[in-house]
Scaffold this active site. Structure first.
Site, short mmCIF file in Angstrom:
data_model
loop_
_atom_site.label_atom_id
_atom_site.label_comp_id
_atom_site.label_asym_id
_atom_site.label_seq_id
_atom_site.Cartn_x
_atom_site.Cartn_y
_atom_site.Cartn_z
CD GLU A 179 -2.92 -1.28 2.26
OE1 GLU A 179 -3.09 -0.25 2.94
OE2 GLU A 179 -3.58 -2.33 2.44
CG HIS A 180 2.50 2.86 2.44
ND1 HIS A 180 1.79 4.04 2.47
CD2 HIS A 180 1.98 2.08 3.43
CE1 HIS A 180 0.90 3.99 3.43
NE2 HIS A 180 0.98 2.82 4.02
#
Length: 303
Positions: free
Chosen positions: A154-155
């Site tokens: 997610e990053h």
């Protein structure tokens, strides 16, 4: 016609158009999936109700290419286990699969954080990351006798092309080596996240079996029409894919079971577009006795 009914009619027409455009539009599925182990709440596979008439996937959360929780540093594709391995060990995997032949178990890569820091996708290079990832994940998958992987970074500290090529080659290699039989991705409606995952989908969508779209990442108070509109949008984005619907069992975000999630599922099923349901997460569901898991599986199992 009342505005609400008109809106629903337009959503149905949009859905039919998406199916017409995509020659790969698929029918209903009996697939139920649940993430487990990320929050260390002593939840076990055996705590979760399993309907024998569905295809059930547990997803261990998470394997991360970082070295530790206390002072985490990225390891360029060398994955380590960060789920509750005391309660979700290789012997527990073997036991639940032997008791329930409809159960498969996967592991999820990445997640939101590691310790108190973001878990970044941060490869030194595509070649080195893929080489390390294939070796380390093959070892974990064989030790636990797992069936598939899920991608939940997610990053990012890499461009979409690097992410697409790295993850695509990882899935391709693990499948070619018969280490896994399925792979899924878990994007959500964030510009950077979508930029990365859509690049992956465009290049390697043909080897990705499921899209675990995080519909619970939308705002709390999402209505049924909004949810169906979101589903149509993401089905168009990941066209040809099996886009699963989802809820968060602590009911803090998105369309919740109390506010109409199961009604939306039944509407999609009537359109032959319910490709499966997944839940985040068993750790949180333990507090409510897994009531929503039971309801989800009943809907999927019904003719």
């Amino acid at each position: 016609m009342e505005p609400y009914k008109l809106f629903l009619t337009l959503l149905i027409l949009q859905a039919l158009l998406i199916c017409h455009i995509s020659t790969l539009c698929v029918a209903n599925s009996k697939l139920f999936r649940e993430y487990i182990g990320a929050e260390f709440k002593d939840v076990k596979f055996s705590d979760v109700p399993i309907n024998p008439n569905v295809d059930f996937h547990f997803i261990l959360s998470f394997a991360i290419d970082y070295d530790s929780l206390s002072s985490p540093s990225p390891t360029n594709g060398k994955f380590n286990v960060f789920w509750d391995s005391n309660n979700l060990s290789p012997s527990h995997v073997s036991s639940i699969k032997s008791k329930h032949p409809n159960v498969k178990v996967a592991l999820s890569l990445g997640g939101y954080s590691v310790g108190s820091e973001f878990a970044y996708f941060k490869p030194s290079s595509v070649k080195s990351w893929v080489s390390n990832a294939v070796a380390s994940l093959t070892s974990i998958i064989k030790e636990y006798d797992l069936d598939g992987i899920d991608i939940d970074y997610e990053h990012f500290q890499a461009d979409p092309e690097t992410f697409a090529e790295s993850i695509g080659l990882l899935i391709k290699t693990l499948k070619r080596n018969k280490v896994i039989s399925f792979a899924s991705i878990a994007p959500y409606a964030d510009d950077e996240v979508q930029r990365q995952y859509l690049a992956l989908w465009r290049r390697y969508g043909n080897i990705i079996d499921y899209v675990n779209f995080q519909f619970y990442a939308y705002d709390r108070g999402t209505t049924i029409p909004q949810f169906l509109s979101y589903f149509n949008t993401q089905s168009s984005n990941y066209i040809g894919g099996k886009v699963l619907v989802s809820f968060q069992s602590d009911v803090s975000r998105g369309l919740t079971p109390k506010d109409g999630f199961f009604t939306a599922c039944k509407m999609l099923k009537s359109q032959k577009r319910l490709h499966g349901i997944f839940v985040w997460s068993a750790d949180d569901s333990k507090a409510n006795g897994f009531i929503y898991e039971k309801q989800s599986q009943e809907i999927l199992a019904a003719n």
